[in-house]
Enzyme design. Sequence first.
Site, PDB file in Angstrom:
ATOM      1  N   ASP A  76       0.863  -1.185   0.000  1.00 23.12           N
ATOM      2  CA  ASP A  76       0.000   0.000   0.000  1.00 23.12           C
ATOM      3  C   ASP A  76       0.899   1.236   0.000  1.00 23.12           C
ATOM      4  OD1 ASP A  76      -3.259   0.297   0.942  1.00 23.12           O
ATOM      5  OD2 ASP A  76      -2.028   2.102   0.828  1.00 23.12           O
ATOM      6  N   ASN A  84     -11.614   7.275   5.157  1.00 20.54           N
ATOM      7  CA  ASN A  84     -11.329   5.829   5.176  1.00 20.54           C
ATOM      8  C   ASN A  84     -11.949   5.153   6.388  1.00 20.54           C
ATOM      9  OD1 ASN A  84      -7.878   6.506   4.249  1.00 20.54           O
ATOM     10  ND2 ASN A  84      -9.637   6.244   2.921  1.00 20.54           N
ATOM     11  N   LEU A  85     -12.151   5.935   7.456  1.00 23.94           N
ATOM     12  CA  LEU A  85     -12.428   5.321   8.763  1.00 23.94           C
ATOM     13  C   LEU A  85     -13.814   4.697   8.850  1.00 23.94           C
ATOM     14  CD1 LEU A  85     -10.813   8.079  11.013  1.00 23.94           C
ATOM     15  CD2 LEU A  85      -9.760   6.030  10.048  1.00 23.94           C
ATOM     16  N   ARG A  87     -14.894   2.443   7.124  1.00 16.72           N
ATOM     17  CA  ARG A  87     -14.840   1.009   6.783  1.00 16.72           C
ATOM     18  C   ARG A  87     -13.462   0.368   6.929  1.00 16.72           C
ATOM     19  NH1 ARG A  87     -14.512   4.501   3.180  1.00 16.72           N
ATOM     20  NH2 ARG A  87     -13.028   4.348   1.481  1.00 16.72           N
ATOM     21  N   LYS A 100      -0.747   4.334   5.597  1.00 14.01           N
ATOM     22  CA  LYS A 100      -1.604   3.217   6.013  1.00 14.01           C
ATOM     23  C   LYS A 100      -0.788   2.038   6.523  1.00 14.01           C
ATOM     24  CE  LYS A 100      -5.731   4.086   3.304  1.00 14.01           C
ATOM     25  NZ  LYS A 100      -6.621   3.585   2.238  1.00 14.01           N
ATOM     26  N   ASP A 144      -8.831  -1.537  -5.322  1.00 16.13           N
ATOM     27  CA  ASP A 144     -10.086  -0.835  -5.585  1.00 16.13           C
ATOM     28  C   ASP A 144     -10.160  -0.305  -7.007  1.00 16.13           C
ATOM     29  OD1 ASP A 144      -8.190   1.093  -5.523  1.00 16.13           O
ATOM     30  OD2 ASP A 144      -9.150   2.351  -4.003  1.00 16.13           O
ATOM     31  N   ASN A 145      -9.315  -0.833  -7.898  1.00 16.07           N
ATOM     32  CA  ASN A 145      -9.389  -0.341  -9.278  1.00 16.07           C
ATOM     33  C   ASN A 145      -9.092  -1.466 -10.266  1.00 16.07           C
ATOM     34  OD1 ASN A 145      -6.387  -0.092 -10.285  1.00 16.07           O
ATOM     35  ND2 ASN A 145      -6.429   0.587  -8.155  1.00 16.07           N
ATOM     36  N   CYS A 202     -15.670   3.540  -5.649  1.00 15.19           N
ATOM     37  CA  CYS A 202     -16.376   3.714  -4.380  1.00 15.19           C
ATOM     38  C   CYS A 202     -16.337   5.172  -3.940  1.00 15.19           C
ATOM     39  CB  CYS A 202     -15.785   2.815  -3.304  1.00 15.19           C
ATOM     40  SG  CYS A 202     -16.210   1.077  -3.523  1.00 15.19           S
ATOM     41  N   CYS A 352     -19.094  16.909 -11.296  1.00 18.17           N
ATOM     42  CA  CYS A 352     -19.706  15.773 -10.599  1.00 18.17           C
ATOM     43  C   CYS A 352     -18.999  15.695  -9.261  1.00 18.17           C
ATOM     44  CB  CYS A 352     -19.592  14.494 -11.414  1.00 18.17           C
ATOM     45  SG  CYS A 352     -17.901  14.016 -11.802  1.00 18.17           S
TER      46      CYS A 352
END
Length: 394
Positions: A76, A84-85, A87, A100, A144-145, A202, A352
Site C-alpha cells: 500500500d 477511510n475510517l 470502513r 496506512k 479498488d481499481n 467507491c 460531478c
Amino acid sequence: MISGLALDALKLRPTPALGREELLRYGRHLLLPEVGIEGQRRLKAARVLIVGAGGLGSPAALYLASAGVGTIGLVDFDIVEVTNLQRQLLHGTRDVGRPKLDSARDRLFDTNPNVKLELHPTRLTSANALTIIGQYDFVLDGTDNFATRYLVNDACVLLGRPNVYGSIFRFDGQASVFATDDGPCYRCLYPEPPPPGLVPSCAEGGVLGVLPGLVGTVQATEAIKLILGIGTPLVGRLLLVNALDAEFRSVNVRRDPTCPACGTRELTELVDYEQFCATIGGDAAGLDAVPQIEPRDLAIRRASGETIQLIDVREPHEWEISRIDGARLIPLHRLESAITTIDRNASVAVYCKVGTRSALAVRDLLAAGYRQVWSVTGGIVRWSREVDDTVAEY
Ligand SMILES: [Zn+2]
C-alpha cells in the site's frame, strides 16, 4: 482437493513448532480436528500477500493475523484519510495523515505479535508485481481499481499463485478464488475492463461501510482454507453478496479456453494496465483529453460576471448532500433528454463528485456541437477544498 504449485510447495514446507503462548492463543483452532496442531503449524509457515490496506485488506489482515498466519505481506502507498475510517478497520482517528502501512503495522502487531509483517510501501506495478508476488504463497486482492486487479490476476497466473479476489460497490460485493491450477482466472470472468468512467469507483458511487467487512472476511476465510487444504474453496464460483437483500448466492465460472492469461497463455509478460483499462471500450476512451477547468479559475470567471452555465451531473441524493450555488442538476443519465435546455451560445461548466462523470458529459456535449464546455477538474470535492469549504465533502 485444490491443487496449485504454490500450495503444493506450502504443504511440503517444514512447519515451525508452536510455543506455549501460541498453543494457548490458538486453543480454539487446536480443538478443531480440521485444523489441529499440524494445521496451526501450517498457518504459521504460510506467506500471504495482501494487496491494499483498505476496506477489504483491513478485515482480511486482522483475521489472518489473529489466525496465526506466519508471514503477511502488505502492499500500500496511501495515507490514512478521515473518509477511510467508515470502513477501513486497520486505521483509527489518530492515524489520519499517517501512511496506512504504519497504522496497519501497529494494529496488527497488537492483534498478534507472533506474526511477521513484510511491508511494501509502493504502488504495485508491472515492473515490481512479479518480484513482490513471487515471494508469497498466494495473493489476497484488496485493490479498488480495475488496472491493479488485472495486474494482480495476470501476475498470479504467470507465477502460478492463487488469487483470492474480492470487490465491493455500494451494497454489492463479490468474491472468488482465481488462478489455481484447475480454475478460471479474473480474465475468464471479465475478459475486458469496463469503459473508463462507466463503473464509478467507491469514492464516486459510495459503499456501505460494513460491506468490505463482509467480503474481506470471506476472502480471509478462503485464504485460511487454502492454507489448510480444507473445505470447498470458491474456485470456479463467484460469490455474490447483496447487503440490502441479505442474499449470498454463487454462480459458476468456468475457465475460458480462449482466455489469453490462463487459456491460450499468449499473455507471457505483464503489460501496461493503466493503458489497457484506459483504451478498452472505444468510444469512452480519451476522457482525460476533454477540456478541463480548475475550480479556482471557474470561481474567478464567475465572480468577474462571466455567464457560465453550471451543470451538476451527479445524482439527486448527492445534490441533497451539497451543491455549488447557481448550479443546475441534470444527472448524467438524463443529459441526453435534457440537452436542449442547455444554451449552446453560452459557456458550460460541468461538475460531478471527482470529475469522471463530468468528463463523460463534456464529451457528449462536444459531440452534440457545444463549443465552450469544460469539466471541472476534481469535481465538487476539489471545489470544497479549494474554493468554498462550506460546501460539504462526502
Ligand atoms: Zn483466465
